[in-house]
Design a protein around this motif. Structure first.
Motif, mmCIF file in Angstrom:
data_model
loop_
_atom_site.group_PDB
_atom_site.id
_atom_site.type_symbol
_atom_site.label_atom_id
_atom_site.label_comp_id
_atom_site.label_asym_id
_atom_site.label_seq_id
_atom_site.Cartn_x
_atom_site.Cartn_y
_atom_site.Cartn_z
ATOM 1 N N LEU A 43 0.840 -1.189 0.000
ATOM 2 C CA LEU A 43 0.000 0.000 0.000
ATOM 3 C C LEU A 43 0.876 1.240 0.000
ATOM 4 O O LEU A 43 1.677 1.444 0.919
ATOM 5 N N ASN A 44 0.746 2.067 -1.029
ATOM 6 C CA ASN A 44 1.459 3.339 -1.119
ATOM 7 C C ASN A 44 0.459 4.471 -0.971
ATOM 8 O O ASN A 44 -0.605 4.456 -1.613
ATOM 9 N N ILE A 45 0.767 5.468 -0.143
ATOM 10 C CA ILE A 45 -0.134 6.595 0.063
ATOM 11 C C ILE A 45 0.593 7.907 -0.180
ATOM 12 O O ILE A 45 1.820 7.992 -0.095
ATOM 13 N N ASN A 46 -0.169 8.937 -0.481
ATOM 14 C CA ASN A 46 0.360 10.280 -0.696
ATOM 15 C C ASN A 46 -0.762 11.281 -0.454
ATOM 16 O O ASN A 46 -1.934 10.909 -0.368
ATOM 17 N N VAL A 84 3.351 2.640 2.865
ATOM 18 C CA VAL A 84 4.577 3.347 2.505
ATOM 19 C C VAL A 84 4.171 4.690 1.908
ATOM 20 O O VAL A 84 3.283 4.739 1.053
ATOM 21 N N VAL A 85 4.778 5.771 2.367
ATOM 22 C CA VAL A 85 4.502 7.086 1.781
ATOM 23 C C VAL A 85 5.277 7.203 0.477
ATOM 24 O O VAL A 85 6.501 7.097 0.453
ATOM 25 N N PHE A 127 -2.533 0.228 -4.294
ATOM 26 C CA PHE A 127 -2.037 -1.086 -3.899
ATOM 27 C C PHE A 127 -1.269 -1.637 -5.095
ATOM 28 O O PHE A 127 -1.842 -1.802 -6.180
ATOM 29 N N VAL A 128 0.017 -1.907 -4.906
ATOM 30 C CA VAL A 128 0.902 -2.226 -6.026
ATOM 31 C C VAL A 128 1.507 -3.619 -5.850
ATOM 32 O O VAL A 128 1.961 -3.990 -4.764
#
Length: 418
Positions: free
Chosen positions: A160-163, A249-250, A268-269
């Motif tokens: 999970l990547n967020i920004n 993860v940012v 989600f990668v």
């Protein structure tokens, strides 16, 4: 000459359809556990819906929409799910009810782009939307649904990547900084990104051109330009995710491909399906309702590609359980037995059992071979002798054991085998 399926489309054959049923049913059950209701929108909309919502500087609007003229109105096959749901929400004044409103959908979408692994021109998408709240709990809940569904599907290698991509106020300052960074590289940009340079330079970060991706390396990050409200909201989101036990993860490089996003953006990668590894992506869109002519209603949601999900599951070795064979196959000898078999077959089906019969006029030996290929649990045999006694013979196809049963007791016997 044989007419094949159009490029970028794919038939879902019977041997694969059960996989679709599996993920579709699981997604619906999960959304209902979270209190989401299903919504269905038309497969095509007025073109301006996507021009105003998705954004006329996006690849989707500029290059990928299937659009045509009909009765002096421009119509477009749906390229994504959020804008139509917001349109329906506003049109039917669903905002007048108790908020928040929570919806999910399962829809076909259409984009004209280069077909590649997990990316088709005619594809299918799950999605969820929450309307009516600015609280980052809603963002965390939407992310949690995506997280839980992916895990429930047996996928354990997705990150999970967020920004945060800010709001209109802090984004203006960031755009100025981005233009300043790109100014020396302007002549090297593709023609599309040269147009974006003035209108919306953040779209350059999302360009699919490898050359332009090299040019934007080292570009300033939106996170460094957030206003106090957006910065606090992002910290709140991270706290909520941590409280829910969801790792993240940012990734300052996430901008998403649609202009309507504000604040939260996430993906989600997976690394198992090539360069285009995003399985699920979404974010917040607090001004989309206003863009479409509605009242100011905040929203947050995601879209998840079904084809890409199944590809990720396959790459991860996830086994989707195949459907069980029929409860019974009815084999018959003679016309009177056939009619009795048809009557019994219909009675059993109406009571909820899966029952097959031969439609090919095979002899009894051929019927047994056919039953074997169908992987049925039992074969019911009806011949003249059975008819005379009001009975049938039932053969257990696994053990080979064969017993006689009264005709009116067949259902009870088969139900007991389930």
């Amino acid at each position: 000459m044989l007419t094949n399926a159009p490029k970028g489309t794919k038939d879902v054959l019977p041997k694969e359809a059960y996989k679709w049923h599996y993920v579709e049913n699981a997604f619906a059950r999960l959304c209902e556990r979270y209190g989401f209701e299903e919504i269905r929108t038309p497969v095509f909309e007025h073109t301006e819906l996507f021009q105003r919502g998705v954004g006329d500087t996006t690849d989707i609007v500029q290059k990928e929409m299937y659009t045509w003229e009909q009765a002096k109105r421009s119509l477009t096959l749906r390229p994504e799910g959020t804008s139509p749901v917001v349109r329906a929400f506003v049109e039917h004044k669903l905002y007048a009810g108790v908020q928040p409103s929570k919806y999910y959908y399962n829809i076909p979408c259409f984009r004209y782009e280069k077909p590649q692994s997990g990316r088709l021109r005619a594809f299918h998408q799950f999605g969820v939307e929450i309307f009516g709240t600015n609280d980052m709990m809603a963002d965390a809940e939407v992310i949690a649904i995506g997280h839980d569904f992916i895990k429930e599907m047996g996928i354990d290698d997705v990150e999970l990547n967020i920004n945060s991509i800010g709001c209109p106020d802090c984004r203006d300052k960031y755009r100025d900084a981005l233009r300043e960074f790109l100014k020396p590289k302007y002549d090297l940009l593709c023609d599309t990104c040269k147009d974006r340079y003035e209108r919306n330079p953040m779209r350059i970060l999302d360009c699919k051109s490898p050359e332009d991706q090299e040019l934007v390396k080292g570009a300033p990050h939106m996170l460094d330009y957030l206003c106090d409200e957006c910065r606090d909201a992002f910290e709140d989101l991270k706290e909520n995710l941590t409280a829910m036990g969801i790792e993240y993860v940012v990734d300052p490089g996430i901008v998403r491909g649609l202009d309507y996003y504000t604040k939260t953006a996430f993906e989600f990668v997976s690394k198992k399906i090539g360069a285009q590894g995003t399985v699920c992506g979404g974010g917040r869109y607090d001004h989309l309702s206003e863009e479409l002519g509605g009242p100011p209603i905040p929203g947050v949601g995601f879209g998840l590609g079904i084809e890409r999900l199944l590809l990720t599951m396959e790459a991860g070795g996830v086994e989707i359980p195949a459907p069980e064979g029929a409860d019974a196959f009815i084999a018959f000898v003679g016309d009177r037995a056939k009619l009795a078999g048809l009557k019994l077959c219909r009675e059993l089906r109406l009571k909820g059992l899966k029952v097959e019969m031969d439609d090919m006029a095979r002899n009894i030996k051929g019927q047994f071979k056919y039953a074997d290929r169908l992987s049925v649990r039992n074969t019911i045999i009806i011949g003249e002798d059975e008819l005379a006694e009001g009975k049938v013979s039932i053969k257990d196809m696994e053990s080979g054991q064969q017993t006689q049963v009264d005709m009116d007791k067949v259902f009870d016997r088969l139900k007991g085998d389930r």
